[in-house]
Design a protein around this motif. Structure first.
Motif, short mmCIF file in Angstrom:
data_model
loop_
_atom_site.label_atom_id
_atom_site.label_comp_id
_atom_site.label_asym_id
_atom_site.label_seq_id
_atom_site.Cartn_x
_atom_site.Cartn_y
_atom_site.Cartn_z
N VAL A 55 7.65 0.11 5.51
CA VAL A 55 7.49 -0.60 6.78
C VAL A 55 6.70 -1.88 6.46
O VAL A 55 5.88 -1.88 5.54
N THR A 56 6.99 -2.94 7.19
CA THR A 56 6.31 -4.22 6.96
C THR A 56 5.61 -4.67 8.23
O THR A 56 6.20 -4.63 9.31
N TYR A 57 4.36 -5.12 8.06
CA TYR A 57 3.54 -5.57 9.19
C TYR A 57 3.00 -6.98 8.92
O TYR A 57 2.95 -7.43 7.78
N ARG A 58 2.53 -7.60 9.99
CA ARG A 58 1.75 -8.83 9.89
C ARG A 58 0.37 -8.49 10.43
O ARG A 58 0.24 -7.93 11.51
N GLU A 59 -0.65 -8.86 9.68
CA GLU A 59 -2.02 -8.60 10.12
C GLU A 59 -2.51 -9.79 10.95
O GLU A 59 -1.83 -10.81 11.01
N PRO A 60 -3.65 -9.66 11.64
CA PRO A 60 -4.09 -10.69 12.58
C PRO A 60 -4.23 -12.10 11.98
O PRO A 60 -4.03 -13.09 12.68
N GLY A 61 -4.53 -12.19 10.69
CA GLY A 61 -4.66 -13.50 10.04
C GLY A 61 -3.34 -14.10 9.61
O GLY A 61 -3.29 -15.22 9.10
N PHE B 208 0.83 -1.19 0.00
CA PHE B 208 0.00 0.00 0.00
C PHE B 208 0.87 1.24 0.00
O PHE B 208 1.91 1.27 0.65
N VAL B 209 0.45 2.29 -0.71
CA VAL B 209 1.15 3.56 -0.73
C VAL B 209 0.38 4.55 0.13
O VAL B 209 -0.85 4.65 0.02
N VAL B 210 1.12 5.23 0.98
CA VAL B 210 0.55 6.29 1.83
C VAL B 210 1.37 7.55 1.63
O VAL B 210 2.46 7.51 1.05
N GLU B 211 0.86 8.65 2.11
CA GLU B 211 1.59 9.91 1.98
C GLU B 211 2.87 9.90 2.82
O GLU B 211 3.91 10.39 2.39
N SER B 212 2.78 9.34 4.03
CA SER B 212 3.92 9.32 4.93
C SER B 212 3.94 8.03 5.73
O SER B 212 3.02 7.77 6.52
N VAL B 213 4.99 7.23 5.54
CA VAL B 213 5.15 6.02 6.34
C VAL B 213 5.28 6.36 7.82
O VAL B 213 4.70 5.70 8.68
N THR C 268 4.01 8.84 9.53
CA THR C 268 2.70 9.17 10.09
C THR C 268 1.83 7.93 10.21
O THR C 268 1.19 7.69 11.24
N PHE C 269 1.80 7.12 9.15
CA PHE C 269 1.01 5.88 9.20
C PHE C 269 1.48 4.99 10.33
O PHE C 269 0.67 4.46 11.10
N HIS C 270 2.79 4.82 10.45
CA HIS C 270 3.36 3.95 11.47
C HIS C 270 3.01 4.45 12.88
O HIS C 270 2.65 3.65 13.75
N ALA C 271 3.07 5.74 13.08
CA ALA C 271 2.76 6.31 14.40
C ALA C 271 1.29 6.13 14.76
O ALA C 271 0.96 6.03 15.94
N ASN C 272 0.43 6.06 13.76
CA ASN C 272 -1.02 5.97 13.99
C ASN C 272 -1.62 4.64 13.55
O ASN C 272 -2.84 4.54 13.44
N ARG C 273 -0.80 3.64 13.31
CA ARG C 273 -1.29 2.38 12.76
C ARG C 273 -2.26 1.69 13.71
O ARG C 273 -2.19 1.87 14.92
N PRO C 274 -3.15 0.88 13.14
CA PRO C 274 -4.03 0.08 14.00
C PRO C 274 -3.21 -0.86 14.87
O PRO C 274 -2.21 -1.43 14.41
N GLY C 275 -3.62 -1.04 16.10
CA GLY C 275 -2.90 -1.90 17.04
C GLY C 275 -2.81 -3.35 16.61
O GLY C 275 -1.93 -4.08 17.05
N ALA C 276 -3.72 -3.77 15.73
CA ALA C 276 -3.72 -5.17 15.27
C ALA C 276 -2.56 -5.48 14.32
O ALA C 276 -2.25 -6.64 14.09
N LEU C 277 -1.90 -4.45 13.78
CA LEU C 277 -0.77 -4.67 12.89
C LEU C 277 0.50 -4.86 13.71
O LEU C 277 0.91 -3.97 14.44
N VAL C 278 1.13 -6.01 13.56
CA VAL C 278 2.38 -6.32 14.26
C VAL C 278 3.54 -5.94 13.36
O VAL C 278 3.57 -6.31 12.18
N VAL C 279 4.50 -5.21 13.88
CA VAL C 279 5.64 -4.77 13.10
C VAL C 279 6.56 -5.96 12.82
O VAL C 279 7.01 -6.65 13.73
N VAL C 280 6.84 -6.19 11.54
CA VAL C 280 7.79 -7.22 11.11
C VAL C 280 9.13 -6.56 10.82
O VAL C 280 10.18 -7.06 11.22
N GLU C 281 9.11 -5.45 10.10
CA GLU C 281 10.31 -4.66 9.80
C GLU C 281 9.97 -3.20 10.05
O GLU C 281 9.03 -2.67 9.48
N GLU C 282 10.76 -2.56 10.89
CA GLU C 282 10.57 -1.14 11.21
C GLU C 282 10.72 -0.28 9.95
O GLU C 282 11.34 -0.71 8.97
N PRO C 283 10.19 0.93 9.96
CA PRO C 283 10.35 1.82 8.80
C PRO C 283 11.82 1.98 8.42
O PRO C 283 12.69 2.12 9.28
N ALA C 284 12.07 1.91 7.11
CA ALA C 284 13.43 2.02 6.59
C ALA C 284 13.39 2.72 5.23
O ALA C 284 12.37 2.67 4.53
#
Length: 116
Positions: free
Chosen positions: A94-100, A63-68, A70-86
């Motif tokens: 930034v890479t996340y794992r979703e609940p599924g 997914f493309v966002v305006e600012s990683v 900002t998105f990372h700071a406000n991300r839904p709690g259900a997203l687990v960080v796999v790789e920090e913003p780089a």
């Protein structure tokens, strides 16, 4: 947030490219070195990104966002960080794992916009 790519890792970029471009009729849009190629399917805005950097990486949406940041700071709690913003070419990722269990990548093109 916009779905921009479906990330498809491959152990054989040439064979994958032959399938998607030559066999399925996708159009090659751009390349990054010898390991990454983006393809478009006619009539579809989402691109396929073939990538040979890590063939074991999970397939998933980018997914493309305006600012990683900002998105990372406000991300839904259900997203687990796999790789920090780089930094990546043209912006940040930034890479996340979703609940599924699926992997979700979020990118911006902030440094591309700054250089225009």
């Amino acid at each position: 947030m916009k779905l921009e790519f479906l990330f498809v890792p491959t152990a054989d970029l040439g064979a994958s490219l032959a399938l998607y471009r030559d066999g399925l009729g996708f159009t090659e849009l751009w390349r990054e070195g010898d390991t990454t190629v983006a393809l478009a399917l006619p009539g579809c805005e989402v691109q396929i990104m073939l990538d040979a950097n890590d063939p074991t990486a999970p397939v998933g949406p980018i997914f493309v966002v305006e600012s990683v940041a900002t998105f990372h700071a406000n991300r839904p709690g259900a997203l687990v960080v796999v790789e920090e913003p780089a930094a990546i070419p043209g912006g940040f990722q930034v890479t996340y794992r979703e609940p599924g269990g699926a992997t979700i990548q979020v990118i911006d093109q902030s440094t591309d916009a700054a250089s225009e």
